[in-house]
Motif scaffolding. Structure first.
Motif, mmCIF file in Angstrom:
data_model
loop_
_atom_site.group_PDB
_atom_site.id
_atom_site.type_symbol
_atom_site.label_atom_id
_atom_site.label_comp_id
_atom_site.label_asym_id
_atom_site.label_seq_id
_atom_site.Cartn_x
_atom_site.Cartn_y
_atom_site.Cartn_z
ATOM 1 N N THR A 53 0.838 -1.125 -0.019
ATOM 2 C CA THR A 53 -0.115 -0.021 -0.008
ATOM 3 C C THR A 53 0.860 1.417 0.036
ATOM 4 N N PRO A 54 0.603 2.253 -0.642
ATOM 5 C CA PRO A 54 1.259 3.288 -0.567
ATOM 6 C C PRO A 54 1.445 4.058 0.839
ATOM 7 N N LEU A 55 2.826 4.576 1.068
ATOM 8 C CA LEU A 55 3.069 4.828 2.457
ATOM 9 C C LEU A 55 4.318 5.528 2.224
ATOM 10 N N SER A 56 4.685 6.506 3.204
ATOM 11 C CA SER A 56 5.737 7.553 3.333
ATOM 12 C C SER A 56 6.638 7.149 4.617
ATOM 13 N N PHE A 57 7.755 7.324 4.500
ATOM 14 C CA PHE A 57 8.506 7.249 5.769
ATOM 15 C C PHE A 57 8.912 8.408 6.391
ATOM 16 N N PRO A 58 9.126 8.855 7.781
ATOM 17 C CA PRO A 58 8.694 7.694 8.746
ATOM 18 C C PRO A 58 7.045 7.600 8.889
ATOM 19 N N PHE A 59 6.605 6.362 8.609
ATOM 20 C CA PHE A 59 5.200 6.006 8.867
ATOM 21 C C PHE A 59 4.673 5.642 10.134
ATOM 22 N N VAL A 60 3.992 6.315 10.802
ATOM 23 C CA VAL A 60 3.098 6.000 11.827
ATOM 24 C C VAL A 60 2.214 4.857 11.544
ATOM 25 N N ILE A 61 2.505 3.814 12.295
ATOM 26 C CA ILE A 61 1.556 2.441 12.301
ATOM 27 C C ILE A 61 0.069 2.514 12.865
ATOM 28 N N GLY A 62 -0.657 1.586 12.642
ATOM 29 C CA GLY A 62 -1.814 1.666 13.422
ATOM 30 C C GLY A 62 -2.955 1.683 12.617
ATOM 31 N N ARG A 63 -4.226 1.436 12.822
ATOM 32 C CA ARG A 63 -5.353 1.623 11.677
ATOM 33 C C ARG A 63 -6.383 2.416 12.700
ATOM 34 N N ASP A 64 -6.941 1.852 13.812
ATOM 35 C CA ASP A 64 -8.053 2.028 14.505
ATOM 36 C C ASP A 64 -7.455 3.159 15.809
ATOM 37 N N LEU A 65 -8.495 4.114 15.844
ATOM 38 C CA LEU A 65 -8.350 5.060 17.069
ATOM 39 C C LEU A 65 -9.717 5.469 17.483
ATOM 40 N N ALA A 70 -9.607 18.072 18.174
ATOM 41 C CA ALA A 70 -8.802 18.953 18.839
ATOM 42 C C ALA A 70 -8.902 20.287 18.211
ATOM 43 N N SER A 71 -9.356 20.326 16.950
ATOM 44 C CA SER A 71 -9.785 21.730 16.358
ATOM 45 C C SER A 71 -10.923 21.629 15.355
ATOM 46 N N ALA A 72 -12.049 22.534 15.370
ATOM 47 C CA ALA A 72 -13.198 22.422 14.904
ATOM 48 C C ALA A 72 -12.895 22.259 13.421
ATOM 49 N N ALA A 73 -13.676 21.414 12.617
ATOM 50 C CA ALA A 73 -13.422 21.617 11.155
ATOM 51 C C ALA A 73 -14.402 20.433 10.642
ATOM 52 N N SER A 74 -14.706 20.599 9.351
ATOM 53 C CA SER A 74 -15.680 19.870 8.551
ATOM 54 C C SER A 74 -16.906 19.154 9.493
ATOM 55 N N GLY A 75 -17.369 20.373 10.134
ATOM 56 C CA GLY A 75 -18.867 19.973 10.830
ATOM 57 C C GLY A 75 -18.268 19.199 12.187
ATOM 58 N N PHE A 76 -17.288 18.987 12.509
ATOM 59 C CA PHE A 76 -16.768 18.433 13.785
ATOM 60 C C PHE A 76 -16.539 19.406 15.047
ATOM 61 N N ALA A 77 -16.951 19.320 16.205
ATOM 62 C CA ALA A 77 -16.814 20.341 17.245
ATOM 63 C C ALA A 77 -15.625 19.908 18.158
ATOM 64 N N VAL A 78 -14.972 20.917 18.662
ATOM 65 C CA VAL A 78 -13.695 20.627 19.458
ATOM 66 C C VAL A 78 -14.514 19.874 20.631
ATOM 67 N N GLY A 79 -13.541 18.947 21.318
ATOM 68 C CA GLY A 79 -14.033 18.149 22.424
ATOM 69 C C GLY A 79 -14.960 16.712 22.041
ATOM 70 N N GLU A 80 -15.558 16.736 20.714
ATOM 71 C CA GLU A 80 -16.195 15.399 20.334
ATOM 72 C C GLU A 80 -15.545 14.182 20.352
ATOM 73 N N THR A 81 -16.071 13.172 21.004
ATOM 74 C CA THR A 81 -15.439 11.681 21.084
ATOM 75 C C THR A 81 -15.596 11.258 19.396
ATOM 76 N N VAL A 82 -14.537 10.840 19.006
ATOM 77 C CA VAL A 82 -14.651 10.153 17.475
ATOM 78 C C VAL A 82 -14.033 8.897 17.504
ATOM 79 N N TRP A 83 -14.204 8.529 16.506
ATOM 80 C CA TRP A 83 -13.252 7.060 16.072
ATOM 81 C C TRP A 83 -13.255 6.939 14.392
ATOM 82 N N CYS A 84 -12.027 6.312 14.201
ATOM 83 C CA CYS A 84 -11.881 5.720 13.020
ATOM 84 C C CYS A 84 -11.088 4.621 12.874
ATOM 85 N N ASN A 85 -11.296 3.726 11.979
ATOM 86 C CA ASN A 85 -10.778 2.529 11.578
ATOM 87 C C ASN A 85 -10.035 2.110 10.101
#
Length: 321
Positions: A53-65, A70-85
């Motif tokens: 898969t395309p990646l650039s070094f140094p490359f942070v590992i891991g998929r899920d969080l 941290a900063s309001a953007a794209s309809g998300f407000a500061v402090g909201e609890t969010v996730w990604c996989n």
């Protein structure tokens, strides 16, 4: 920020723990303060080069969080609890860091009342199970599903999601896990080492199996195809180096199909659909992890070594900054 990263592909020992520049969100990205990340087998595939898969070094590992905005953007407000996989591949830096820049279309709000550090352990297995069953397996209410390796992380999620969708679930697992698998909704659980396993499963599904999924990496396609109902589907999702024999004649005489599925190829829309289903079950009290270990983010290399040694079967490792 501190992060677990690599500077080349290789074994777990290539993972480093140290300082990297903070990510700078681009257009359509949201900066997230990471609360926790999970360790997945797919992370090892990327780190080792098994999954290219395309990646650039140094490359942070891991998929899920799971984290907070941290900063309001794209309809998300500061402090909201969010996730990604779906970080850590496809040109996106990974999740095993104190901060991450996440494309807004891959970021989902965590339902209220759900513990973030428990939820991060189920995002990947549950989304994988949802896509395997419904997007690739075409499961409908009333269908019959066979789940091989049902006591594992993905296997358990397959059982729970299929049962909640109104399917009849047959499962294989070691005897010590039968009670757990039944608690997730399996109608029948059989010892995967039992003599005459195929005959036993056939007797439990006289009309055949509509969706066959084996998470163990041992893809016995002769048995799988023999168990299929008319127009049944075998979904392949494990065994990266497996090359089983496909009984073509019996497969096409049943109008059957065999479909490979790697969640790394899922579209943004498919992932969002899976996330909505996962959030719904989390909010209802489902999809709770069976066994979770919590370690510092700096233990990423050790976690990868244990995972590749087979020491984490049925367990999840969650790393916290």
């Amino acid at each position: 920020m501190r992060a677990a990263y690599i500077e080349r592909l290789g074994p777990p020992d290539v993972i480093r723990w140290g300082e990297l520049p903070d990510p700078e969100p681009g257009p359509g990205e949201v900066l997230v303060d990471v609360l926790a990340t999970a360790v997945d087998p797919v992370d090892a595939f990327v780190r080792s080069g098994v999954f290219r898969t395309p990646l650039s070094f140094p490359f942070v590992i891991g998929r899920d969080l799971v984290g907070t905005v941290a900063s309001a953007a794209s309809g998300f407000a500061v402090g909201e609890t969010v996730w990604c996989n779906s970080l850590g591949h496809g040109g996106r830096q990974g999740a095993a860091a104190e901060r991450a820049a996440v494309p807004a279309g891959r970021l989902y709000r965590l339902p209220p009342g759900v513990r973030p550090e428990e939820a991060v352990a189920v995002f990947h297995p549950a989304a994988t199970a949802h896509l395997a069953l419904f997007t690739h397996g075409g499961l409908r209410p009333g269908g019959t599903v066979l789940v091989g390796g049902a006591a594992g992380n993905v296997g358990g999620a397959l059982v729970e999601l299929a049962a909640r969708a109104g399917a009849r679930v047959l499962a294989t697992a070691a005897p010590r896990d039968h009670a757990h698998v039944r608690s997730l909704g399996a109608a029948e659980v059989v010892d995967y080492r039992a003599a005459g396993l195929a005959e036993r499963l056939a007797s439990l599904a006289p009309g055949g199996v509509d969706v066959h999924i084996d998470t163990s990496g041992s893809n016995d396609l002769r048995t799988a195809v023999a168990l299929l109902a008319q127009r049944g589907r075998v979904v392949l999702m494990s065994g990266a180096r497996d090359e089983p024999t496909l009984p073509v004649g019996p497969l096409y005489m049943k109008d059957g199909s065999v479909r490979g599925f790697a969640i790394s190829h899922a579209t943004t829309a498919e992932l969002a659909g899976a996330a909505a289903a996962v959030n719904e079950l989390l909010a209802a009290g489902g999809l709770r992890p069976r066994a979770v270990e919590y370690h510092p983010l700096g233990a990423a290399a050790a976690a990868h070594r244990r995972m590749e040694a087979g020491e984490l079967r049925g367990r999840r490792v969650v790393l916290r900054p």
